[in-house]
Design a protein around this motif. Structure first.
Motif, short mmCIF file in Angstrom:
data_model
loop_
_atom_site.label_atom_id
_atom_site.label_comp_id
_atom_site.label_asym_id
_atom_site.label_seq_id
_atom_site.Cartn_x
_atom_site.Cartn_y
_atom_site.Cartn_z
N THR A 154 31.96 68.36 46.03
CA THR A 154 32.97 69.27 45.23
C THR A 154 33.10 68.55 44.01
N ARG A 155 34.05 67.66 43.75
CA ARG A 155 34.39 66.51 42.38
C ARG A 155 33.37 66.02 42.36
N GLU A 156 32.35 65.95 42.16
CA GLU A 156 30.50 65.85 41.89
C GLU A 156 30.30 65.83 41.83
N ARG A 157 29.92 67.68 42.26
CA ARG A 157 29.26 68.71 41.38
C ARG A 157 29.79 69.39 40.25
N TYR A 260 39.94 62.14 35.43
CA TYR A 260 40.60 62.38 36.32
C TYR A 260 39.86 63.33 37.40
N LEU A 261 38.62 64.92 37.59
CA LEU A 261 38.33 64.66 38.54
C LEU A 261 37.89 64.23 38.89
N LYS A 262 36.98 62.67 38.39
CA LYS A 262 35.71 62.02 39.64
C LYS A 262 36.43 60.87 40.17
N THR A 263 37.58 60.57 39.77
CA THR A 263 38.53 59.47 40.57
C THR A 263 39.20 60.31 42.24
N GLY A 264 39.41 61.88 41.98
CA GLY A 264 40.00 62.34 43.03
C GLY A 264 41.54 62.72 42.31
N ASP A 265 42.24 62.48 41.00
CA ASP A 265 43.29 62.04 40.51
C ASP A 265 43.92 64.27 40.37
N MET A 266 43.74 65.27 41.55
CA MET A 266 43.62 66.39 41.12
C MET A 266 44.48 67.02 40.73
N GLY A 267 45.71 66.42 40.76
CA GLY A 267 47.45 67.00 40.42
C GLY A 267 46.53 66.48 38.76
N ARG A 268 46.55 65.45 38.45
CA ARG A 268 46.03 65.38 36.90
C ARG A 268 45.50 65.68 35.62
N ALA A 269 44.66 66.36 36.48
CA ALA A 269 43.30 66.76 36.12
C ALA A 269 43.28 68.01 36.36
N LYS A 270 44.16 69.14 37.47
CA LYS A 270 44.94 70.17 36.75
C LYS A 270 45.41 70.28 35.54
N SER A 271 46.47 69.58 35.42
CA SER A 271 47.83 69.30 34.91
C SER A 271 46.56 69.28 32.94
#
Lengths: 296, 228
Positions: A154-157, A260-271
């Motif tokens: 999903t992140r990649e997409r 961040y999204l790509k690396t899976g750091d969803m917390g930072r990506a969301k923030s």
């Protein structure tokens, strides 16, 4: 029937006869039809009374038994539901672990196919070029705030759907005849043409001052992100945002969220996406909000 | 904490029983000083036997509930039979216990109530089925069945279904007063003075006359039902 005979019969039914009385009773039964009939009638009376008592008691016990069975069935049903619920929860947890809990593969996935000639972005304000420290900022933390909703696929997409290397008129190289272009020009030309690995190689040929320029670093970060090196790109974007001296800060913020999204750091990506979606100045406000919705 | 039984109102008139228990809100509770209906407490309880001998069948209900699941598990491991059969056997065992206590044939426990009930229920099932599973261990119930001839009398002989129906129909036609008197005299084996005290008859003669009338009427009904 004499009272003496009644007492004999009663003692007989109570098993209270002596041997002599027992013999007397047997003699009377054999010889006296009236006594025999009375004995039989008394037997029937006792049987009738006993049967009625038994019927009442057994009916009451049977009723209680049905109630107990119904209660047991109900409790058993509840237990089965709890077990089923627990099993489903376990399966969901296992499925989630299967998707998100496994350690990320060490091998970098090939970068998504990106178009390189799209320049519909807003022209940023004039920059204020100056030298900055090299991008040796603290490394991007490993994904620690992963949200369970975003699987790797999903992140990649989502990343592929939103990421386009930033281009505007300020980045478009100018043609200068047959002479070979100077390294900075060549670097930008390669980037503009979508030759990101080559552009990254060319970056190393830039003068030291240019390699520390936030605008040049931004282009390098874009090349890194386009070639799947999101960790390194994120470090540069963070530096650019910290310095806040580049004309590409808005783009850097947006692409940092994507890194961040790509690396899976969803917390930072969301923030980061929340901040962009709340920023009226950011051209990616709507994109950030949409991506945020997709993640959540 | 005692074991609670709900009793009908008319039981509250029994004065002797009230010495062993205290009442509140129609709930009869064994006082803490009296043996409880636990797994072992009941076994030595003369009060339980006395309650049954006075016809307090609610005590039976507690016995029935307390050991029923255990009996089903235990019997299910020993005999191939369905739950309805086990239920019948268990009810019969509980009634047999009541009958023995009511007729004062059972005045003290040689075994605990569980053993007594299981042995009688088991005999009932054996009598019906005669097909047992392999039993790899013996317990106190097997010992009781082997050693004590008292269990050989169970299940007792019953009249045939037709005769049972006729006898029951005759009893149903009797007045409530007669049924109560007959129950006290011939099931609970009460003496005339005991019944006189219980139902406040002016004299034993008055009670004897009433009892004689009831008996006469019941015998008439027997003859009517038999077509004599």
């Amino acid at each position: 029937m004499e009272e003496q005979d009644q007492e004999l019969i009663e003692r007989y039914f109570r098993n209270a006869l002596s041997a002599a009385e027992q013999a007397e009773l047997e003699r009377r039964v054999a010889s006296d039809a009236g006594f025999r009939l009375e004995l039989e009638a008394q037997r029937k009376v006792r049987q009738a009374v006993r049967l009625r008592e038994k019927k009442e008691v057994l009916e009451r016990l049977a009723q209680r038994g049905r109630e107990l069975d119904a209660r047991e069935k109900q409790n058993g049903g509840k237990r089965r539901w709890w077990l089923a619920g627990g099993l489903i929860l376990l399966l969901v947890l296992l499925a989630w672990w299967q998707w998100n809990g496994k350690p990320a593969a060490t091998k970098q996935e090939p970068p998504p196919v990106l178009s390189g000639q799209d320049s519909t972005q807003r022209i940023p304000p004039p920059d204020t070029p100056r030298t900055t420290a090299p991008p040796d900022a603290p490394a991007v933390k490993k994904p620690e705030n992963q949200l369970p909703v975003a699987s790797r696929d999903t992140r990649e997409r989502l990343f592929a759907a939103h990421f386009k290397p930033y281009k505007d008129e300020s980045l478009e190289p100018s043609l200068r005849g047959d002479d070979p272009p100077p390294p900075p020009e060549k670097f930008r030309q390669l980037y503009w043409d979508g030759q990101y690995p080559e552009a990254l190689s060319q970056f190393e040929n830039l003068p030291a001052a240019a390699r520390e320029n936030d605008n040049e670093l931004f282009i390098k970060a874009e090349c890194l992100l386009a070639t799947g090196r999101a960790d390194e790109a994120a470090r540069i974007f963070e530096l650019i945002l910290k310095n806040d001296r580049s004309r590409y800060t808005d783009a850097a913020a947006w692409h940092l969220a994507l890194a961040y999204l790509k690396t899976g750091d969803m917390g930072r990506a969301k923030s980061r996406l929340q901040r962009i979606s709340r920023s009226n100045a950011s051209p990616w406000r709507a994109d950030a909000a949409a991506l945020l919705t997709s993640i959540q | 904490m005692g074991v609670r039984f709900t009793l009908p109102d008319h039981y509250y008139a029994t004065t002797r029983w009230s010495k062993a228990v205290y009442y509140s809100n129609n709930i009869l509770t064994f006082s803490p000083n009296y043996p409880k209906l636990g797994n072992t407490g009941l076994t030595d309880s003369a009060e339980i036997l006395r309650a049954l001998s006075e016809g307090h069948t609610q005590v039976l209900q507690s016995l029935y509930e307390q050991h029923r699941p255990d009996f089903f598990r235990w019997a299910g491991r020993r005999i191939e039979c369905g739950r309805p059969e086990m239920e019948d056997a268990w009810q019969e065992a509980v009634f047999a216990f009541y009958e023995q206590a009511a007729s004062r044939k059972l005045t003290a426990f040689r075994y605990n109530a569980r053993t007594w009930l299981f042995a009688v229920g088991y005999r009932k099932l054996l009598n019906q089925r005669r097909k047992t599973k392999w039993i790899f261990w013996k317990d106190e119930i097997d010992d009781a069945l082997v050693r004590d001839p008292v269990f050989q009398q169970f299940p007792g002989e019953e009249p045939g279904a037709e005769e049972q129906a006729s006898l029951l129909a005759s009893m149903e036609e009797m007045s409530t007063q007669c049924r109560n008197l007959l129950r006290q005299r011939f099931f609970l084996e009460k003496s005339i003075p005991e019944i006189q005290q219980l139902y406040d008859y002016q004299s034993t003669n008055a009670l004897s006359v009433s009892l004689s009338r009831c008996l006469k009427r019941l015998k008439e009904l027997f003859r009517e039902k038999a077509g004599i």
